[in-house]
Design an enzyme around this catalytic site. Sequence first.
Site, PDB file in Angstrom:
ATOM      1  N   GLY A  77      -3.374   6.403 -10.954  1.00  0.00           N
ATOM      2  CA  GLY A  77      -2.042   6.461 -10.675  1.00  0.00           C
ATOM      3  C   GLY A  77      -1.137   5.509 -11.301  1.00  0.00           C
ATOM      4  N   LYS A  94      -4.501  -2.015  -6.996  1.00  0.00           N
ATOM      5  CA  LYS A  94      -3.170  -1.619  -7.061  1.00  0.00           C
ATOM      6  C   LYS A  94      -2.281  -2.920  -7.699  1.00  0.00           C
ATOM      7  CE  LYS A  94       0.997   0.080  -4.722  1.00  0.00           C
ATOM      8  NZ  LYS A  94       1.530   0.636  -3.458  1.00  0.00           N
ATOM      9  N   ASP A 130       9.335   4.860   4.129  1.00  0.00           N
ATOM     10  CA  ASP A 130       9.128   5.971   2.894  1.00  0.00           C
ATOM     11  C   ASP A 130       8.094   6.825   3.473  1.00  0.00           C
ATOM     12  OD1 ASP A 130       9.313   7.332   0.928  1.00  0.00           O
ATOM     13  OD2 ASP A 130       8.011   6.044  -0.248  1.00  0.00           O
TER      14      ASP A 130
END
Length: 468
Positions: free
Chosen positions: A28, A50, A140
């Site tokens: 991603g 990440k 979010d």
Amino acid sequence: MEQPLPKSWSIHTRPDIIAKYQILERVGSGAYSDVYKGRRLSDNLIVALKEVHDYQSAFREIETLQILQNSPNIVLLHEYFWREDEDAVLVLEFLRTDLAAVIAAAKKDGGIGVGEIKRWMVQILCGVDACHRNMIVHRDLKPDNLLVGDDGVLKLADFGQARILLEHGLVDVNINPPPYEPDAADQEFNAPQVGYETENAFQEGHGNEEQGGTSKEGYFRELDELKVKQSRDETDKEANIHDENTSCFATCTTSDIEDDPFKGGSCSYEAEGGDNRHGALTSWVGTRWFKAPELLYGSSTYGLEIDLWSLGCIFTELLTLQPLFPGISDIDQLSRIINVLGNLTEQVWPGCAELSDYKTISFNKVENPIGLESCLPNRSADEISLVQKLVCYDPASRATAMEMLHDKYFNEEPLPVPTSELRVPLSKSYHDEHSPGGWYDDMESDSDFDEFGPLNVTKTNNGFSIQF
């Protein structure tokens, strides 16, 4: 044969990381982070790494997820790497799919059974309840940020926009008992919830304030009274550019790294811009389809309730397999909401006139709003009622996550199925419409009014008003 990794990847050249992990592939990429699939060399565990390019997002994600380390419906952070001159790299549990993929797969497979829907909802509510008991607002929530493991366990992820609204330890985590007695396989209820008692990074230095049960009114009154010093920050405005694919494998908990900067007992209640004693927050957060009206109207004093609105939108999508308010701009988003709920007035939301942009943007009167019932065709009265408790204008009227867990809907037949019986998609490829270029493309806040035809612009004492 697997292609060799580009040597230019910064994560690939960091000796402290490659000494412990084999970087397999990038899974991603977004404006603020890149996510890689990796293998831990010590035990061959597959993980997600990440790499977060924004300092503030990295700090918030690590900080909040350390607090939430004992919640079974929050993604797990194994450890992290962070030096002053390098991007933070979070080592997270690898979860290969998400709720968006579940919804997309259900469109092809004939829908989701009521028992499955209830189990997905219960898991989401448990994760949100864990956040809100610690006065953490996610900001979010959307199907893409609700990750799903092969075992059917759902976990909240992507806390880069999260905020801690109160000093840690001021809210009792044992206000209410579990909503019902589950069977032995129900991990999300039997596992320990958020633990102030646990040894975590934020107990030290905060004292042991006396804790007691809190009513819903007191819950939010504490939020208003004790909100830490916060204010607007231009960096946070940029957070509205969403990392669509990076959230798919995000996760978090506590690192065992020596000299952990987050273990000193000091929370980062940093301002969002200026020294505002009223605790102003930025409205430039979230993803449009799931943004509460107060954010769309520019509020800087919102609270946990914005997550509750997002929950209502997510639940509707689970029930109908379609987004509730798929706006193409922020103005269009507001228009869709008003067409369903009716015009926003002081009668339905006392104090709404104080919203930052309330007097700037107005809509023609909607005489006959269609109502949420029309958005939930062929659903039961209990399911419609469930959504109505969350998707309402007045934030104070929205049911809390714990109140929702106690709703009769989850105690009536058909009961939530065990997680082991949930149908989990084989891959993320099911939800192309949630990927960049599809449904979720270009959902950031904008001010492009061209598509709405003639505008009625009126000068006011405060500047101008735009009527649609």
